[in-house]
Design an enzyme around this catalytic site. Structure first.
Site, PDB file in Angstrom:
ATOM      1  N   CYS A   1       1.007  -1.216   0.020  1.00  0.00           N
ATOM      2  CA  CYS A   1       0.119  -0.013  -0.109  1.00  0.00           C
ATOM      3  C   CYS A   1       0.861   1.121   0.119  1.00  0.00           C
ATOM      4  O   CYS A   1       2.021   1.227   0.404  1.00  0.00           O
ATOM      5  CB  CYS A   1      -0.966   0.103   1.293  1.00  0.00           C
ATOM      6  SG  CYS A   1      -1.629  -1.400   1.433  1.00  0.00           S
TER       7      CYS A   1
ATOM      8  N   ARG B   1       5.017   0.322  -6.067  1.00  0.00           N
ATOM      9  CA  ARG B   1       5.037  -0.749  -4.997  1.00  0.00           C
ATOM     10  C   ARG B   1       3.804  -1.846  -4.933  1.00  0.00           C
ATOM     11  O   ARG B   1       3.929  -2.529  -4.119  1.00  0.00           O
ATOM     12  CB  ARG B   1       4.316   0.233  -3.582  1.00  0.00           C
ATOM     13  CG  ARG B   1       5.556   1.343  -3.144  1.00  0.00           C
ATOM     14  CD  ARG B   1       4.711   2.431  -2.383  1.00  0.00           C
ATOM     15  NE  ARG B   1       4.585   1.679  -0.922  1.00  0.00           N
ATOM     16  CZ  ARG B   1       5.726   1.949  -0.157  1.00  0.00           C
ATOM     17  NH1 ARG B   1       6.828   2.631  -0.336  1.00  0.00           N
ATOM     18  NH2 ARG B   1       5.588   1.310   1.264  1.00  0.00           N
TER      19      ARG B   1
ATOM     20  N   TRP C   1      -3.157  -2.641  -1.386  1.00  0.00           N
ATOM     21  CA  TRP C   1      -2.861  -3.874  -2.049  1.00  0.00           C
ATOM     22  C   TRP C   1      -3.446  -4.918  -0.946  1.00  0.00           C
ATOM     23  O   TRP C   1      -3.121  -4.904   0.178  1.00  0.00           O
ATOM     24  CB  TRP C   1      -1.062  -4.139  -1.802  1.00  0.00           C
ATOM     25  CG  TRP C   1      -0.634  -5.291  -2.374  1.00  0.00           C
ATOM     26  CD1 TRP C   1      -0.249  -5.781  -3.734  1.00  0.00           C
ATOM     27  CD2 TRP C   1      -0.462  -6.482  -1.649  1.00  0.00           C
ATOM     28  NE1 TRP C   1       0.018  -6.838  -3.826  1.00  0.00           N
ATOM     29  CE2 TRP C   1       0.063  -7.381  -2.484  1.00  0.00           C
ATOM     30  CE3 TRP C   1      -0.389  -7.075  -0.200  1.00  0.00           C
ATOM     31  CZ2 TRP C   1       0.437  -8.919  -2.021  1.00  0.00           C
ATOM     32  CZ3 TRP C   1       0.137  -8.265   0.114  1.00  0.00           C
ATOM     33  CH2 TRP C   1       0.539  -9.177  -0.851  1.00  0.00           C
TER      34      TRP C   1
ATOM     35  N   ASN D   1      -1.723   1.727   5.882  1.00  0.00           N
ATOM     36  CA  ASN D   1      -0.834   0.636   5.467  1.00  0.00           C
ATOM     37  C   ASN D   1      -0.229  -0.006   6.694  1.00  0.00           C
ATOM     38  O   ASN D   1       0.135   0.428   7.577  1.00  0.00           O
ATOM     39  CB  ASN D   1       0.681   1.245   4.817  1.00  0.00           C
ATOM     40  CG  ASN D   1       1.418   0.591   4.154  1.00  0.00           C
ATOM     41  OD1 ASN D   1       1.046  -0.711   4.208  1.00  0.00           O
ATOM     42  ND2 ASN D   1       2.493   0.952   3.568  1.00  0.00           N
ATOM     43  N   GLY D   2      -0.451  -1.314   6.391  1.00  0.00           N
ATOM     44  CA  GLY D   2       0.040  -2.245   7.527  1.00  0.00           C
ATOM     45  C   GLY D   2      -0.991  -3.227   7.881  1.00  0.00           C
ATOM     46  O   GLY D   2      -2.083  -3.399   7.167  1.00  0.00           O
TER      47      GLY D   2
ATOM     48  N   GLU E   1      17.793 -17.572  -8.765  1.00  0.00           N
ATOM     49  CA  GLU E   1      17.258 -16.270  -8.864  1.00  0.00           C
ATOM     50  C   GLU E   1      16.851 -16.264 -10.407  1.00  0.00           C
ATOM     51  O   GLU E   1      15.719 -15.496 -10.545  1.00  0.00           O
ATOM     52  CB  GLU E   1      18.626 -15.272  -8.778  1.00  0.00           C
ATOM     53  CG  GLU E   1      18.290 -14.001  -8.921  1.00  0.00           C
ATOM     54  CD  GLU E   1      17.366 -13.220  -8.351  1.00  0.00           C
ATOM     55  OE1 GLU E   1      16.671 -13.625  -7.434  1.00  0.00           O
ATOM     56  OE2 GLU E   1      17.178 -11.998  -8.892  1.00  0.00           O
TER      57      GLU E   1
ATOM     58  N   LYS F   1      13.034 -14.673 -11.086  1.00  0.00           N
ATOM     59  CA  LYS F   1      12.827 -13.656 -12.079  1.00  0.00           C
ATOM     60  C   LYS F   1      11.694 -13.893 -13.249  1.00  0.00           C
ATOM     61  O   LYS F   1      10.982 -13.396 -13.451  1.00  0.00           O
ATOM     62  CB  LYS F   1      14.061 -13.168 -12.879  1.00  0.00           C
ATOM     63  CG  LYS F   1      14.410 -11.867 -13.098  1.00  0.00           C
ATOM     64  CD  LYS F   1      14.900 -10.919 -12.133  1.00  0.00           C
ATOM     65  CE  LYS F   1      13.981 -11.221 -10.520  1.00  0.00           C
ATOM     66  NZ  LYS F   1      14.562 -10.431  -9.354  1.00  0.00           N
TER      67      LYS F   1
ATOM     68  N   GLU G   1       8.072 -14.711 -11.848  1.00  0.00           N
ATOM     69  CA  GLU G   1       7.159 -13.390 -11.301  1.00  0.00           C
ATOM     70  C   GLU G   1       6.960 -12.477 -12.361  1.00  0.00           C
ATOM     71  O   GLU G   1       5.999 -11.683 -12.099  1.00  0.00           O
ATOM     72  CB  GLU G   1       8.342 -12.651 -10.231  1.00  0.00           C
ATOM     73  CG  GLU G   1       9.427 -12.031 -10.617  1.00  0.00           C
ATOM     74  CD  GLU G   1      10.062 -11.270  -9.572  1.00  0.00           C
ATOM     75  OE1 GLU G   1       9.498 -10.684  -8.489  1.00  0.00           O
ATOM     76  OE2 GLU G   1      11.452 -11.360  -9.404  1.00  0.00           O
TER      77      GLU G   1
ATOM     78  N   HIS H   1      16.070 -37.592  -8.657  1.00  0.00           N
ATOM     79  CA  HIS H   1      15.389 -38.179  -7.744  1.00  0.00           C
ATOM     80  C   HIS H   1      13.909 -37.619  -7.501  1.00  0.00           C
ATOM     81  O   HIS H   1      13.020 -37.548  -6.426  1.00  0.00           O
ATOM     82  CB  HIS H   1      16.015 -37.300  -6.251  1.00  0.00           C
ATOM     83  CG  HIS H   1      17.437 -37.843  -5.921  1.00  0.00           C
ATOM     84  ND1 HIS H   1      17.829 -39.147  -5.647  1.00  0.00           N
ATOM     85  CD2 HIS H   1      18.599 -37.082  -6.240  1.00  0.00           C
ATOM     86  CE1 HIS H   1      19.232 -39.267  -5.733  1.00  0.00           C
ATOM     87  NE2 HIS H   1      19.672 -37.879  -6.071  1.00  0.00           N
TER      88      HIS H   1
ATOM     89  N   LYS I   1       6.449  -3.774  -4.345  1.00  0.00           N
ATOM     90  CA  LYS I   1       8.053  -3.584  -4.350  1.00  0.00           C
ATOM     91  C   LYS I   1       8.558  -3.725  -2.753  1.00  0.00           C
ATOM     92  O   LYS I   1       9.618  -4.289  -2.686  1.00  0.00           O
ATOM     93  CB  LYS I   1       8.003  -2.322  -4.891  1.00  0.00           C
ATOM     94  CG  LYS I   1       9.474  -1.913  -4.895  1.00  0.00           C
ATOM     95  CD  LYS I   1      10.489  -2.745  -5.896  1.00  0.00           C
ATOM     96  CE  LYS I   1      11.802  -2.506  -5.856  1.00  0.00           C
ATOM     97  NZ  LYS I   1      12.577  -3.642  -6.514  1.00  0.00           N
TER      98      LYS I   1
HETATM   99  C1  F6R Z   1      12.069 -10.567  -6.655  1.00  0.00           C
HETATM  100  C2  F6R Z   1      11.983  -9.307  -5.513  1.00  0.00           C
HETATM  101  C3  F6R Z   1      11.769  -9.830  -4.148  1.00  0.00           C
HETATM  102  C4  F6R Z   1      12.469  -9.137  -3.105  1.00  0.00           C
HETATM  103  C5  F6R Z   1      12.171  -9.633  -1.699  1.00  0.00           C
HETATM  104  C6  F6R Z   1      12.941  -8.956  -0.609  1.00  0.00           C
HETATM  105  O1  F6R Z   1      12.440 -10.000  -7.675  1.00  0.00           O
HETATM  106  O2  F6R Z   1      12.412  -8.259  -5.754  1.00  0.00           O
HETATM  107  O3  F6R Z   1      11.747 -11.170  -3.886  1.00  0.00           O
HETATM  108  O4  F6R Z   1      13.983  -9.494  -3.365  1.00  0.00           O
HETATM  109  O5  F6R Z   1      10.681  -9.136  -1.435  1.00  0.00           O
HETATM  110  O6  F6R Z   1      12.910  -7.386  -0.864  1.00  0.00           O
HETATM  111  P1  F6R Z   1      13.805  -6.353  -0.072  1.00  0.00           P
HETATM  112  O7  F6R Z   1      15.265  -6.675  -0.611  1.00  0.00           O
HETATM  113  O8  F6R Z   1      13.160  -5.071  -0.314  1.00  0.00           O
HETATM  114  O9  F6R Z   1      13.927  -6.883   1.266  1.00  0.00           O
END
Ligand code: F6R
Length: 602
Positions: A2, A28, A74, A98-99, A476, A480, A483, A499, A597
């Site tokens: 949010c 965000r 959100w 927010n929260g 990773e 990527k 998502e 396995h 984000k």
């Molecule tokens: C994936 C991504 C998330 C963040 C995770 C941690 O592309 O961006 O998996 O890495 O939410 O976020 P931070 O680094 O802000 O704690």
């Protein structure tokens, strides 16, 4: 997650400020939006589900107003529909939040027994009613806002307007970020500075437990009933730093910023001699073990870091997912260093994990991108990555900066323990200088990555395999890809495939195989041959030349550099293949569905 924005001032363009601010907080992640503003002495609320366009369509931005609050939601409690979106109003109070309020059910039942009727399923509407109820007896808004802290459990950043004081915004903060922006006789509240950066770069950070009254002329911040005078900070980025600068997406721009990010993150530590590498970092030698806590991609960076620190410095490293760590039985020796890795510095689980370690008496270190963020303030020591502002939800340059910082820690330990050969040291320093250039060379190959993305676009299951460092990179790459392209993908330790998972490999199944880790390369190649012989379409990402080319279909060649730095090259094609695949599929690349984000709830 949010986003909150609020305006109070002598200018009448409040509605525009709110809409512009919310637009800048879009990154965000959100699924509904709303604003409340004062018009002819009345609070008007407009809110809509879906994107900001839907809200803009029902708001007349030319209406004069000089106070208001706005929100992108959100969804957590209740669907992402109009009635659950913010602002909420009850009695004399209108607010955005927010929260997560953990004890909202109890409070709600109590308030219902007192006659309150709720329209939404949200925890936020409960806070609104609670304030209204307390105010009926106390008649003192600030006192009621303060009292929230002792009644409400969980996390909140709140922007509040009360009908009895329509020239002030009230704010409160606990475990969710909130700042106050200052520009003469205009004041703002926001979840993050970029929301108001076209108006001001001067801001105050609210700490947990702080609450405030803000009007056009004054900002008064309180904690536990006493007024406090927080430092006014200046945001270091400008609007152009948060601009796409001609790139089609923020993600692409941020991928291309990686050569510069590497230079900036390492430059102070790697001068001609290695004195700074030792002097500017904590004394890691005094710890028996390193424990890394993080979420998502930051965990994956930690897994690369684990390999580097263990190999180069012979120090045991354990990596824990913060959301698990915080509820696991605590096995944390006092002489372990606990490192939290976070781009935003606001991730709720990582923040909690670092608090647990601190309460246990451990030394804590944050590897953080956002300066002055909650985790940076909570950790005993901080090493800042220099990735700059990252806007795309999927992290790229911040991940690389985290890996670069962990490589520096591995090097610091290896040098201070005197266990690295001089020749290797020199090769690392040489490669460090060349690395930005190598990254740029890889970035130039985008047409080939597009072709690779085209070749797998019809498939819905894509596998990544690797061993050792390459397995950490595979995780990773897979995250990527899934998502942002919404394709199902899994990362497997190459030796684990047989396995169970190998039964999923059939004619044409894409397998992105990473082979850069010298120690286990030949083993991974055997595993690649196993999937190839079962029909897999193999995309090999490697820094090696092979005489036999029968075990792969596509090959992406990574420049050969020292193992300490190699992950920073390997990840580039993985990021761009994901980007290209998402683009081919017409996905919302910078704001993938359901994602946020900064994950400020657990
Ligand atoms: C994936 C991504 C998330 C963040 C995770 C941690 O592309 O961006 O998996 O890495 O939410 O976020 P931070 O680094 O802000 O704690």
């Amino acid at each position: 997650m949010c986003g909150i924005v609020g305006y109070v001032g002598k200018n009448n363009s409040c509605i525009k400020v709110l809409l512009d601010g919310l637009r800048r907080l879009e990154y965000r992640g959100y699924d509904s939006a709303g604003i409340a503003y004062l018009e002819n002495e009345k609070i008007v609320i407009k809110k809509e589900s879906g994107n900001l366009e839907n809200l803009s369509n029902v708001v007349d931005a030319s209406i004069d107003s000089n106070i208001g609050i706005g929100h992108t939601r959100w969804a957590t409690h209740g669907k992402a529909d109009r009635k659950n979106s913010h602002p909420h109003r009850m009695g004399k109070f209108t607010l955005v939040h927010n929260g997560i309020i953990e004890n909202y059910n109890e409070i709600k039942s109590d308030l219902m027994s007192k006659g309150y009727v709720f329209e939404s399923e949200t925890d936020t509407e409960v806070v609104c009613a609670l304030l209204d109820y307390m105010y009926r007896t106390d008649k003192d808004i600030l006192k009621c806002v303060r009292k929230l802290g002792s009644v409400v459990e969980g996390s909140y950043a709140l922007g509040i307007i009360c009908d009895d004081c329509k020239d002030s915004i009230f704010a409160a903060k606990k475990n969710s970020p909130l700042i106050i922006g200052l520009n003469g006789d205009e004041k703002f509240i926001a979840s993050d500075v970029p929301a108001i950066l076209d108006k001001t770069n001067k801001y105050i950070i609210l700490e947990d437990g702080d609450y405030a009254q803000i009007d056009a002329d004054n900002v008064r911040v309180f904690a536990e009933g006493k007024e406090k005078f927080p430092e006014v900070k200046e945001f270091e980025f400008s609007l152009s730093d948060i601009d796409k600068q001609g790139y089609e997406h923020y993600m692409l721009k941020e991928i291309h910023e990686q050569p510069e990010v590497f230079k900036k993150t390492t430059k102070d530590y790697l001068k001609d001699d290695l004195n700074n590498l030792i002097d500017m970092m904590p004394d890691f030698n005094k710890y028996s073990k390193i424990r890394i806590v993080a979420c998502g991609s930051a965990t994956h960076a930690g897994l690369v870091g684990r390999q580097l620190i263990e190999r180069f410095a012979n120090v045991k490293v354990e990596v824990n997912t913060a959301s698990e760590f915080r509820y696991d039985k605590l096995f944390l020796d006092k002489d372990e260093l606990v490192i939290a890795i976070s781009q935003s510095g606001e991730t709720a689980d990582t923040l909690e994990a670092i608090k647990i370690a601190k309460n246990n008496g451990n030394d804590t270190l944050g590897i953080i991108n956002a300066k002055g963020s909650s985790i940076a303030r909570e950790a005993k020591m901080v090493l800042y990555t220099e990735a700059g502002k990252e806007i795309a939800v999927a992290t790229t340059k911040a991940y690389s900066a985290q890996v670069a910082m962990l490589a520096l820690i591995a090097l610091n330990l290896a040098v201070s323990k005197n266990i690295i050969e001089k020749s290797e040291m020199l090769s690392i320093l040489r490669d460090t200088k060349n690395l930005p250039n190598y990254i740029s060379i890889l970035l130039d190959d985008d047409e080939y990555y597009r072709k690779v993305a085209e070749s797998i676009k019809e498939h819905n299951d894509i596998f990544f395999i690797g061993r050792g460092i390459d397995y950490a990179l595979a995780m990773e790459g897979s995250l990527k890809l899934k998502e942002i392209s919404y394709k199902h993908s899994e990362a497997y330790a190459a030796g684990e495939l047989k396995h169970g998972t190998i039964s999923l490999i059939e004619e044409g199944t894409p397998v992105i195989a990473i082979v850069t880790d010298e120690k286990v390369a030949s083993k991974t190649i055997s595993n690649i041959k196993e999937v190839k012989s079962r029909g897999a379409y193999v995309i090999l990402v490697t820094n090696k030349e092979f005489e036999d080319n029968s075990f792969y279909d596509e090959k992406i060649l990574i420049p050969k550099v020292n193992e300490l730095l190699s992950p920073l090259l390997t990840v580039i094609p993985l990021q761009i293949i994901s980007y290209e695949l998402a683009k081919i599929n017409g996905c919302s690349i910078d704001k993938p569905k359901n994602l946020a984000k900064s994950v400020t709830v657990e």
